[in-house]
Design a protein around this motif. Structure first.
Motif, PDB file in Angstrom:
ATOM      1  N   LYS A   1       0.356  -1.114   0.473  1.00 37.27           N
ATOM      2  CA  LYS A   1      -0.130   0.023   0.084  1.00 37.27           C
ATOM      3  C   LYS A   1       0.930   1.157  -0.073  1.00 37.27           C
ATOM      4  O   LYS A   1       0.500   2.436   0.245  1.00 37.27           O
ATOM      5  N   GLY A   2       2.032   0.959   0.027  1.00 31.05           N
ATOM      6  CA  GLY A   2       3.518   2.312   0.217  1.00 31.05           C
ATOM      7  C   GLY A   2       3.167   2.744   1.390  1.00 31.05           C
ATOM      8  O   GLY A   2       3.415   4.124   1.163  1.00 31.05           O
ATOM      9  N   GLU A   3       3.276   1.682   2.136  1.00 34.07           N
ATOM     10  CA  GLU A   3       2.748   2.252   3.204  1.00 34.07           C
ATOM     11  C   GLU A   3       3.650   2.233   4.581  1.00 34.07           C
ATOM     12  O   GLU A   3       3.168   2.767   5.720  1.00 34.07           O
ATOM     13  N   CYS A   4       4.826   1.956   4.110  1.00 31.73           N
ATOM     14  CA  CYS A   4       5.893   1.293   5.089  1.00 31.73           C
ATOM     15  C   CYS A   4       7.186   2.581   4.744  1.00 31.73           C
ATOM     16  O   CYS A   4       7.216   2.785   3.655  1.00 31.73           O
ATOM     17  N   ARG A   5       7.328   3.745   5.693  1.00 31.17           N
ATOM     18  CA  ARG A   5       7.926   4.939   5.376  1.00 31.17           C
ATOM     19  C   ARG A   5       9.239   4.168   4.744  1.00 31.17           C
ATOM     20  O   ARG A   5      10.320   4.894   4.476  1.00 31.17           O
ATOM     21  N   TYR A   6       9.962   3.696   5.455  1.00 29.65           N
ATOM     22  CA  TYR A   6      10.915   2.495   5.158  1.00 29.65           C
ATOM     23  C   TYR A   6      11.780   2.455   4.104  1.00 29.65           C
ATOM     24  O   TYR A   6      12.682   2.268   3.450  1.00 29.65           O
ATOM     25  N   TYR A   7      10.633   1.319   3.681  1.00 24.05           N
ATOM     26  CA  TYR A   7      10.150   0.849   2.181  1.00 24.05           C
ATOM     27  C   TYR A   7      10.674   2.061   0.992  1.00 24.05           C
ATOM     28  O   TYR A   7      11.899   2.801   0.426  1.00 24.05           O
ATOM     29  N   GLU A   8       9.393   2.879   1.497  1.00 19.79           N
ATOM     30  CA  GLU A   8      10.128   4.056   0.729  1.00 19.79           C
ATOM     31  C   GLU A   8      11.300   5.147   0.026  1.00 19.79           C
ATOM     32  O   GLU A   8      11.206   5.166  -0.713  1.00 19.79           O
ATOM     33  N   ASN A   9      11.394   5.234   1.722  1.00 18.72           N
ATOM     34  CA  ASN A   9      12.787   6.358   1.802  1.00 18.72           C
ATOM     35  C   ASN A   9      13.792   5.336   1.111  1.00 18.72           C
ATOM     36  O   ASN A   9      14.903   5.927   0.735  1.00 18.72           O
ATOM     37  N   LEU A  10      14.027   4.327   0.866  1.00 22.13           N
ATOM     38  CA  LEU A  10      14.717   3.188   0.547  1.00 22.13           C
ATOM     39  C   LEU A  10      14.704   3.712  -1.260  1.00 22.13           C
ATOM     40  O   LEU A  10      16.011   3.339  -1.513  1.00 22.13           O
ATOM     41  N   LYS A  11      13.890   3.857  -1.599  1.00 22.18           N
ATOM     42  CA  LYS A  11      13.878   4.265  -2.943  1.00 22.18           C
ATOM     43  C   LYS A  11      14.800   5.420  -3.535  1.00 22.18           C
ATOM     44  O   LYS A  11      15.270   5.057  -4.576  1.00 22.18           O
ATOM     45  N   TRP A  12      14.854   6.073  -2.848  1.00 22.84           N
ATOM     46  CA  TRP A  12      16.117   6.979  -2.779  1.00 22.84           C
ATOM     47  C   TRP A  12      17.280   6.893  -2.347  1.00 22.84           C
ATOM     48  O   TRP A  12      18.194   8.171  -2.250  1.00 22.84           O
TER      49      TRP A  12
ATOM     50  N   CYS B   1      14.628   0.461   5.134  1.00 20.37           N
ATOM     51  CA  CYS B   1      14.379  -1.076   5.385  1.00 20.37           C
ATOM     52  C   CYS B   1      15.683  -1.783   5.329  1.00 20.37           C
ATOM     53  O   CYS B   1      16.031  -1.664   4.279  1.00 20.37           O
ATOM     54  N   PRO B   2      16.701  -2.905   6.647  1.00 18.50           N
ATOM     55  CA  PRO B   2      17.230  -2.867   6.374  1.00 18.50           C
ATOM     56  C   PRO B   2      17.428  -4.347   5.765  1.00 18.50           C
ATOM     57  O   PRO B   2      18.344  -4.468   5.256  1.00 18.50           O
TER      58      PRO B   2
END
Ligand code: SF4
Length: 211
Positions: free
Chosen positions: A124-135, A161-162
């Motif tokens: 759902k795009g609701e994990c900020r750790y995963y979203e931050n990893l994109k950049w 996200c580790p």
């Protein structure tokens, strides 16, 4: 006659009894046949194997019984780098249960629940750790070997996200230490194989009698 290693590499300590013979045997045979090393505790198997295989410049997958034991070869790699003036990169690869920052925040501990949480939140795009990893540029993390706590610390600091960061580190690694499950379990092994094809790697199975 000493073991022939490429320039700049060597054995980081004075040889103890049996180590030079073991190193030479592994260096000569690994890659062409399976090698079994049976030596007592305290022999220094880890450093002998690293010294024999690192000069071959093929990634080493180091399988251990549990994830908790994965830091040991990475610690030895750090010493190897220090003492031999090298900059090989390696890290401990761990499962989502140990690495999910969101699950920690939400105090979710059950492995199935962590997987479910990840699937839903990431989807759902609701994990900020995963979203931050994109950049996030993961490459600088590969400047020196990282034990599990160091991967976690670096990723927590950057709020990325580790678990997925370590997947990006796989193609950069000279050594990846992980639990047997990532080798013997078809589904789990895909996570590794898709980024680090097994046919390009040396596989070291620590305490292989446990299999
Ligand atoms: S993407 Fe990473 S931090 Fe986010 S839920 Fe999945 S494992 Fe946890």
């Amino acid at each position: 006659m000493g073991v022939s290693l490429p320039e700049g590499l060597g054995f980081p300590y004075d040889f103890r009894e049996g180590q030079e013979e073991a190193l030479r045997f592994i260096a000569m045979n690994a890659g062409w046949r399976n090698v079994c090393l049976n030596a007592p505790t305290g022999f220094g198997k880890t450093v002998v194997i690293l010294s024999a295989l690192l000069p071959r410049r093929a990634p080493i997958i180091w399988a251990v019984r549990t994830g908790n034991e994965a830091d040991r070869p990475v610690e030895e790699l750090k010493l190897f780098n220090e003492r031999c003036g090298c900059n090989f990169f390696g890290f401990s690869f761990r499962g989502k249960r140990d690495m999910c920052l969101l699950a920690r925040e939400m105090e979710v501990r059950d492995p199935d629940a962590v997987s479910y949480l990840c699937r839903v939140k990431k989807g759902k795009g609701e994990c900020r750790y995963y979203e931050n990893l994109k950049w996030f540029d993961t490459e600088p993390m590969a400047e020196k070997p990282l034990i599990y706590a160091e991967v976690m610390e670096a990723c927590s600091r950057e709020e990325v996200c580790p678990y997925y960061a370590q997947q990006r580190l796989l193609p950069l690694a000279d050594l990846v230490a992980l639990s047997y499950n990532y080798i013997v379990n078809e589904e789990m092994s895909w996570t590794i194989r898709s980024r680090l094809p097994f046919e390009r790697c040396f596989l070291v199975v620590d305490e292989a009698h446990n299999l």
